[in-house]
Motif scaffolding. Structure first.
Motif, mmCIF file in Angstrom:
data_model
loop_
_atom_site.group_PDB
_atom_site.id
_atom_site.type_symbol
_atom_site.label_atom_id
_atom_site.label_comp_id
_atom_site.label_asym_id
_atom_site.label_seq_id
_atom_site.Cartn_x
_atom_site.Cartn_y
_atom_site.Cartn_z
ATOM 1 N N ASP A 33 17.740 -1.812 -23.628
ATOM 2 C CA ASP A 33 18.337 -2.698 -22.632
ATOM 3 C C ASP A 33 17.783 -2.287 -21.272
ATOM 4 O OD1 ASP A 33 19.886 -4.645 -21.499
ATOM 5 O OD2 ASP A 33 21.620 -3.316 -21.275
ATOM 6 N N LEU A 34 16.790 -3.022 -20.821
ATOM 7 C CA LEU A 34 16.050 -2.654 -19.617
ATOM 8 C C LEU A 34 16.229 -3.723 -18.555
ATOM 9 C CD1 LEU A 34 13.907 -0.567 -18.616
ATOM 10 C CD2 LEU A 34 12.201 -2.178 -19.389
ATOM 11 N N PRO A 35 16.772 -3.363 -17.386
ATOM 12 C CA PRO A 35 16.860 -4.368 -16.318
ATOM 13 C C PRO A 35 15.468 -4.702 -15.800
ATOM 14 C CG PRO A 35 17.636 -2.244 -15.534
ATOM 15 C CD PRO A 35 17.343 -2.092 -16.999
ATOM 16 N N TRP A 36 15.276 -5.938 -15.386
ATOM 17 C CA TRP A 36 13.947 -6.386 -14.976
ATOM 18 C C TRP A 36 13.449 -5.633 -13.753
ATOM 19 C CZ3 TRP A 36 13.105 -8.253 -10.123
ATOM 20 C CH2 TRP A 36 14.225 -8.638 -9.399
ATOM 21 N N PHE A 37 14.365 -5.190 -12.887
ATOM 22 C CA PHE A 37 13.946 -4.527 -11.661
ATOM 23 C C PHE A 37 13.610 -3.050 -11.862
ATOM 24 C CE2 PHE A 37 18.566 -4.684 -11.846
ATOM 25 C CZ PHE A 37 18.903 -3.349 -11.732
ATOM 26 N N ALA A 38 13.725 -2.544 -13.067
ATOM 27 C CA ALA A 38 13.371 -1.143 -13.322
ATOM 28 C C ALA A 38 11.872 -0.978 -13.554
ATOM 29 C CB ALA A 38 14.138 -0.622 -14.520
ATOM 30 N N VAL A 39 11.229 -1.973 -14.115
ATOM 31 C CA VAL A 39 9.814 -1.847 -14.464
ATOM 32 C C VAL A 39 8.914 -2.067 -13.248
ATOM 33 C CG1 VAL A 39 7.983 -2.798 -15.913
ATOM 34 C CG2 VAL A 39 10.244 -2.473 -16.845
ATOM 35 N N ILE A 40 9.326 -2.919 -12.341
ATOM 36 C CA ILE A 40 8.476 -3.236 -11.189
ATOM 37 C C ILE A 40 8.242 -2.017 -10.298
ATOM 38 C CG2 ILE A 40 8.333 -4.641 -9.098
ATOM 39 C CD1 ILE A 40 9.518 -6.922 -10.752
ATOM 40 N N PRO A 41 9.258 -1.247 -9.902
ATOM 41 C CA PRO A 41 8.971 -0.047 -9.102
ATOM 42 C C PRO A 41 8.134 0.982 -9.863
ATOM 43 C CG PRO A 41 11.281 -0.596 -8.927
ATOM 44 C CD PRO A 41 10.699 -1.483 -9.983
ATOM 45 N N MET A 42 8.387 1.104 -11.181
ATOM 46 C CA MET A 42 7.587 2.035 -11.968
ATOM 47 C C MET A 42 6.121 1.610 -11.976
ATOM 48 S SD MET A 42 7.581 2.779 -16.025
ATOM 49 C CE MET A 42 6.822 1.202 -16.260
ATOM 50 N N THR A 43 5.868 0.333 -12.141
ATOM 51 C CA THR A 43 4.497 -0.175 -12.160
ATOM 52 C C THR A 43 3.831 -0.007 -10.802
ATOM 53 O OG1 THR A 43 5.121 -1.770 -13.858
ATOM 54 C CG2 THR A 43 3.076 -2.183 -12.691
ATOM 55 N N LEU A 44 4.543 -0.355 -9.735
ATOM 56 C CA LEU A 44 3.965 -0.203 -8.398
ATOM 57 C C LEU A 44 3.718 1.261 -8.061
ATOM 58 C CD1 LEU A 44 5.932 -2.875 -6.370
ATOM 59 C CD2 LEU A 44 3.583 -2.981 -7.197
ATOM 60 N N GLY A 45 4.618 2.130 -8.456
ATOM 61 C CA GLY A 45 4.410 3.563 -8.239
ATOM 62 C C GLY A 45 3.214 4.081 -9.018
ATOM 63 N N GLY A 46 3.087 3.640 -10.248
ATOM 64 C CA GLY A 46 1.944 4.062 -11.061
ATOM 65 C C GLY A 46 0.629 3.546 -10.520
ATOM 66 N N LEU A 47 0.611 2.307 -10.045
ATOM 67 C CA LEU A 47 -0.614 1.760 -9.462
ATOM 68 C C LEU A 47 -0.958 2.460 -8.151
ATOM 69 C CD1 LEU A 47 -0.200 -2.046 -10.183
ATOM 70 C CD2 LEU A 47 -1.657 -0.404 -11.366
ATOM 71 N N SER A 48 0.056 2.835 -7.386
ATOM 72 C CA SER A 48 -0.192 3.593 -6.158
ATOM 73 C C SER A 48 -0.760 4.977 -6.477
ATOM 74 C CB SER A 48 1.092 3.744 -5.349
ATOM 75 O OG SER A 48 1.585 2.494 -4.974
ATOM 76 N N LEU A 49 -0.215 5.614 -7.498
ATOM 77 C CA LEU A 49 -0.743 6.914 -7.931
ATOM 78 C C LEU A 49 -2.183 6.774 -8.410
ATOM 79 C CD1 LEU A 49 -0.285 9.912 -8.622
ATOM 80 C CD2 LEU A 49 0.493 9.144 -10.868
ATOM 81 N N ALA A 50 -2.471 5.723 -9.138
ATOM 82 C CA ALA A 50 -3.831 5.500 -9.628
ATOM 83 C C ALA A 50 -4.797 5.273 -8.467
ATOM 84 C CB ALA A 50 -3.862 4.312 -10.575
ATOM 85 N N ALA A 51 -4.361 4.545 -7.443
ATOM 86 C CA ALA A 51 -5.209 4.332 -6.271
ATOM 87 C C ALA A 51 -5.479 5.648 -5.552
ATOM 88 C CB ALA A 51 -4.552 3.337 -5.322
ATOM 89 N N LEU A 52 -4.462 6.483 -5.418
ATOM 90 C CA LEU A 52 -4.635 7.782 -4.773
ATOM 91 C C LEU A 52 -5.601 8.662 -5.563
ATOM 92 C CD1 LEU A 52 -3.725 9.745 -2.527
ATOM 93 C CD2 LEU A 52 -1.926 10.486 -4.098
ATOM 94 N N VAL A 53 -5.443 8.685 -6.873
ATOM 95 C CA VAL A 53 -6.338 9.481 -7.722
ATOM 96 C C VAL A 53 -7.763 8.949 -7.637
ATOM 97 C CG1 VAL A 53 -6.861 10.055 -10.131
ATOM 98 C CG2 VAL A 53 -4.540 10.266 -9.276
ATOM 99 N N GLY A 54 -7.916 7.628 -7.600
ATOM 100 C CA GLY A 54 -9.246 7.042 -7.472
ATOM 101 C C GLY A 54 -9.905 7.408 -6.154
ATOM 102 N N LEU A 55 -9.151 7.403 -5.073
ATOM 103 C CA LEU A 55 -9.707 7.784 -3.773
ATOM 104 C C LEU A 55 -10.108 9.256 -3.736
ATOM 105 C CD1 LEU A 55 -7.326 5.873 -1.354
ATOM 106 C CD2 LEU A 55 -9.754 5.433 -1.751
ATOM 107 N N VAL A 56 -9.280 10.109 -4.315
ATOM 108 C CA VAL A 56 -9.610 11.536 -4.356
ATOM 109 C C VAL A 56 -10.847 11.769 -5.217
ATOM 110 C CG1 VAL A 56 -8.797 13.794 -5.176
ATOM 111 C CG2 VAL A 56 -7.274 12.318 -3.862
ATOM 112 N N THR A 57 -10.930 11.101 -6.340
ATOM 113 C CA THR A 57 -12.100 11.231 -7.214
ATOM 114 C C THR A 57 -13.364 10.783 -6.496
ATOM 115 O OG1 THR A 57 -10.706 10.825 -9.142
ATOM 116 C CG2 THR A 57 -13.074 10.550 -9.440
ATOM 117 N N TYR A 58 -13.285 9.661 -5.790
ATOM 118 C CA TYR A 58 -14.434 9.159 -5.042
ATOM 119 C C TYR A 58 -14.870 10.159 -3.970
ATOM 120 C CZ TYR A 58 -17.208 6.383 -1.829
ATOM 121 O OH TYR A 58 -18.199 5.938 -1.000
ATOM 122 N N ALA A 59 -13.912 10.729 -3.247
ATOM 123 C CA ALA A 59 -14.241 11.676 -2.187
ATOM 124 C C ALA A 59 -14.900 12.936 -2.747
ATOM 125 C CB ALA A 59 -12.983 12.035 -1.403
ATOM 126 N N VAL A 60 -14.386 13.429 -3.864
ATOM 127 C CA VAL A 60 -14.961 14.631 -4.468
ATOM 128 C C VAL A 60 -16.379 14.363 -4.953
ATOM 129 C CG1 VAL A 60 -14.779 16.174 -6.467
ATOM 130 C CG2 VAL A 60 -12.758 15.663 -5.081
#
Length: 74
Positions: A33-60
């Motif tokens: 039983d998952l409320p619809w608003f629980a997945v959106i912050p998780m997805t946005l947080g994960g995509l933000s983390l992925a963007a940060l990791v991508g930027l760090v990888t590019y810089a290195v």
């Protein structure tokens, strides 16, 4: 098939979106039983983390390329 460089940002993006899809699948089958608003912050947080990791990888990798080209110029 030629080898390609490892891109951890894309790996994180894929895993986060896969997890969001699995959660929605479990919700639609009635297993969770998952409320619809629980997945959106998780997805946005994960995509933000992925963007940060991508930027760090590019810089290195950029710094390593510059170091290699400086050493070959000498």
């Amino acid at each position: 098939m030629r080898r390609h460089e490892f891109q951890p940002g894309r790996l994180i993006t894929g895993l986060v979106l896969l997890l969001a899809g699995v959660l929605y699948l479990l919700d639609s089958t009635g297993e969770a039983d998952l409320p619809w608003f629980a997945v959106i912050p998780m997805t946005l947080g994960g995509l933000s983390l992925a963007a940060l990791v991508g930027l760090v990888t590019y810089a290195v990798r950029r710094d390593r390329r510059e170091a290699i080209s400086e050493s070959s110029d000498r």
